[in-house]
Design an enzyme around this catalytic site. Structure first.
Site, PDB file in Angstrom:
ATOM      1  CB  THR A 132      10.630 -10.204 -12.087  1.00  0.00           C
ATOM      2  OG1 THR A 132      11.724  -9.914 -12.949  1.00  0.00           O
ATOM      3  CG2 THR A 132      10.042 -11.555 -12.436  1.00  0.00           C
ATOM      4  N   GLY A 188       0.823  -1.206   0.000  1.00  0.00           N
ATOM      5  CA  GLY A 188       0.000   0.000   0.000  1.00  0.00           C
ATOM      6  C   GLY A 188       0.859   1.259   0.000  1.00  0.00           C
ATOM      7  CB  THR A 189       4.077   2.021   1.667  1.00  0.00           C
ATOM      8  OG1 THR A 189       3.577   1.771   2.981  1.00  0.00           O
ATOM      9  CG2 THR A 189       5.071   3.163   1.707  1.00  0.00           C
ATOM     10  CB  CYS A 211       2.735   2.627  10.655  1.00  0.00           C
ATOM     11  SG  CYS A 211       1.799   1.459   9.694  1.00  0.00           S
ATOM     12  CB  SER A 252      -2.238  -2.944   1.241  1.00  0.00           C
ATOM     13  OG  SER A 252      -1.236  -3.763   1.794  1.00  0.00           O
ATOM     14  N   GLY A 253      -2.536  -6.030   0.037  1.00  0.00           N
ATOM     15  CA  GLY A 253      -2.968  -7.412   0.260  1.00  0.00           C
ATOM     16  C   GLY A 253      -3.015  -7.843   1.719  1.00  0.00           C
ATOM     17  CG  HIS A 254      -0.135  -6.495   4.913  1.00  0.00           C
ATOM     18  ND1 HIS A 254      -0.090  -6.208   6.254  1.00  0.00           N
ATOM     19  CD2 HIS A 254       0.181  -5.348   4.278  1.00  0.00           C
ATOM     20  CE1 HIS A 254       0.281  -4.943   6.423  1.00  0.00           C
ATOM     21  NE2 HIS A 254       0.438  -4.396   5.236  1.00  0.00           N
ATOM     22  CG  ASN A 297      -4.343   4.158   9.546  1.00  0.00           C
ATOM     23  OD1 ASN A 297      -4.687   5.184   8.960  1.00  0.00           O
ATOM     24  ND2 ASN A 297      -3.215   4.075  10.205  1.00  0.00           N
TER      25      ASN A 297
HETATM   26  N1  PLP Z   1      -2.551   3.226   4.196  1.00  0.00           N
HETATM   27  C1  PLP Z   1      -3.218   2.851   5.287  1.00  0.00           C
HETATM   28  C2  PLP Z   1      -4.499   3.539   5.632  1.00  0.00           C
HETATM   29  C3  PLP Z   1      -2.728   1.830   6.108  1.00  0.00           C
HETATM   30  O1  PLP Z   1      -3.397   1.461   7.204  1.00  0.00           O
HETATM   31  C4  PLP Z   1      -1.507   1.205   5.750  1.00  0.00           C
HETATM   32  C5  PLP Z   1      -0.920   0.165   6.614  1.00  0.00           C
HETATM   33  O2  PLP Z   1      -1.144   0.117   7.806  1.00  0.00           O
HETATM   34  C6  PLP Z   1      -0.857   1.638   4.584  1.00  0.00           C
HETATM   35  C7  PLP Z   1      -1.405   2.646   3.835  1.00  0.00           C
HETATM   36  C8  PLP Z   1       0.425   1.003   4.146  1.00  0.00           C
HETATM   37  O3  PLP Z   1       0.186  -0.254   3.593  1.00  0.00           O
HETATM   38  P1  PLP Z   1       1.372  -1.333   3.499  1.00  0.00           P
HETATM   39  O4  PLP Z   1       1.593  -1.836   4.878  1.00  0.00           O
HETATM   40  O5  PLP Z   1       0.859  -2.372   2.559  1.00  0.00           O
HETATM   41  O6  PLP Z   1       2.548  -0.602   2.946  1.00  0.00           O
END
Ligand code: PLP
Length: 377
Positions: free
Chosen positions: A238, A69-70, A323, A199-201, A149
């Site tokens: 890749t 996601g980042t 985070c 984001s997948g996780h 989040n």
């Molecule tokens: N954006 C939001 C709102 C999130 O909660 C997160 C992860 O906690 C991210 C972006 C970042 O995603 P990733 O952990 O896949 O880099």
């Protein structure tokens, strides 16, 4: 163990792990290779793209896979700023975005861009009107997340898209839907955003895979990663086929009976709220509507201590965003919470498998903590 931190990351279901393993062991070809093993990998990547795109309500060609996601957030902001640099050098975002968005905006500020960071109200909400009022003739990009989040607040992306159109704004609209995808309505065509990060996780896929939706107003997206021209020339590197297989399988699992699962989660969130508010000194923080995130505060009791103590008992919750690793959260700062409320903020986030018993265990542990520990002065 009682895992109540699904907004930080999610466990990988066995069927997803099997899909990853099968790809690693048997379908390990490079999608760019011209022999059957490569073709197989190409077909697999195409199938995964179809699956994720379908869940996001867009065409497969509109979805580019990324590493997380980042990366999706960084890329979206960079490419929108680059595409619209002729419009002006102003960005509208919120003060409660994930740091992947905030830090990208700060980088652009260092390059001469002006950024308006909208503060939420005390409940954590941002209205479309506030965003509309911040627009300028030189606004090139608006970036507002779909679900916060930390509070679970759902922001009005469709109404923001409408406001942009009504004002004749040339700004591209990006939404970070990392916490919204498969948790709240998150269909690309309905949301009306030009760029959507996922984001997948956060949905049961392995870490290390994400995607960016690129709508039709996004023309020739400037790659963040230059190289071999994978992802239709948009993102080189890749393809991480095992991660893609895991992402697609997780999407398949989550989308089966999604409505029932979300309704169950929302009911459980309400139950958790009721149980936690019954503890003397606990207050709700924000009024988030997302079914999986609940933010409360044990007022005056430092949350880092609570999280550690509960962790030692096998109960995983978060003191705000994982985070931030213990730093005071910018989200609660922006909501102008009282100092003691801010000190005690706890984020509980649920998954499809979370049970009432687990919530009861959390409430009991929190009650004991309250009774046996001292609050801050
Ligand atoms: N954006 C939001 C709102 C999130 O909660 C997160 C992860 O906690 C991210 C972006 C970042 O995603 P990733 O952990 O896949 O880099």
């Amino acid at each position: 163990m009682i895992y109540l931190d699904h907004a930080a990351t999610t466990p990988v279901p066995p069927a997803v792990a099997d899909a990853v393993r099968e790809t690693l062991v048997n379908q390990y070809g490079n999608p760019s290779s011209q022999y059957p093993l490569g073709r197989e990998a190409r077909d697999l990547a195409a199938h995964c793209r179809e699956t994720v795109a379908h869940a996001l309500g867009c065409e497969a060609a509109q979805l580019a896979f990324t590493s997380c996601g980042t990366e999706s957030d960084n890329w979206a902001i960079r490419l929108a700023a680059y595409q619209n640099r002729h419009v002006g050098r102003h960005i509208v975002t919120t003060a409660v975005e994930h740091s992947a968005v905030l830090e990208s905006c700060r980088q652009l500020e260092q390059e001469g861009w002006a950024v308006t960071y909208l503060k939420p109200d005390r409940d954590g909400n941002i209205t479309a009107m506030r965003v509309a009022n911040a627009l300028r003739s030189d606004t090139a990009l608006v970036s507002v997340m779909l679900v916060n989040n930390e509070t679970g607040c759902v922001f009005p992306i469709r109404a923001i898209a409408d406001a942009l159109r009504e004002q004749g704004s040339k700004a591209l609209l990006h939404t970070d839907a990392v916490q919204g995808f498969l948790k709240v309505p998150c269909c690309a065509s309905t949301l009306g955003a030009d760029l959507i990060s996922i984001s997948g996780h956060k949905i049961g896929a392995p870490k290390g895979v994400g995607a960016l939706y690129l709508g039709e107003r996004v023309r020739h997206p400037r790659p963040l990663l230059a190289g071999g021209g994978q992802e239709d020339g948009r993102r080189s590197g890749t393809e991480a086929t095992a991660q893609l297989a895991g992402f697609a399988k997780a999407v398949e699992l989550r989308t089966a009976q999604l409505d029932e699962a979300l309704a169950r989660m929302a009911a459980l969130r309400d139950y958790a709220l009721e149980r936690l508010l019954a503890i003397d000194g606990v207050v709700r923080v924000g009024n988030g509507g997302a079914p999986h995130i609940l933010s409360v505060s044990l007022v005056g009791y430092p949350s880092a201590n609570i999280v550690q103590e509960l962790g030692a008992q096998g109960i995983c919750i978060s003191a705000g965003s994982a985070c931030h690793r213990g730093k005071a959260s910018h989200v609660y700062e922006a909501m102008s919470l009282d100092k003691k409320v801010k000190a005690g903020v706890l984020r509980i986030s649920l998954g499809p498998e979370t049970t009432r018993d687990e919530i009861d265990a959390l409430a009991a542990a929190l009650r004991v903590h309250k009774e046996t520990r001292f609050p801050m002065l």
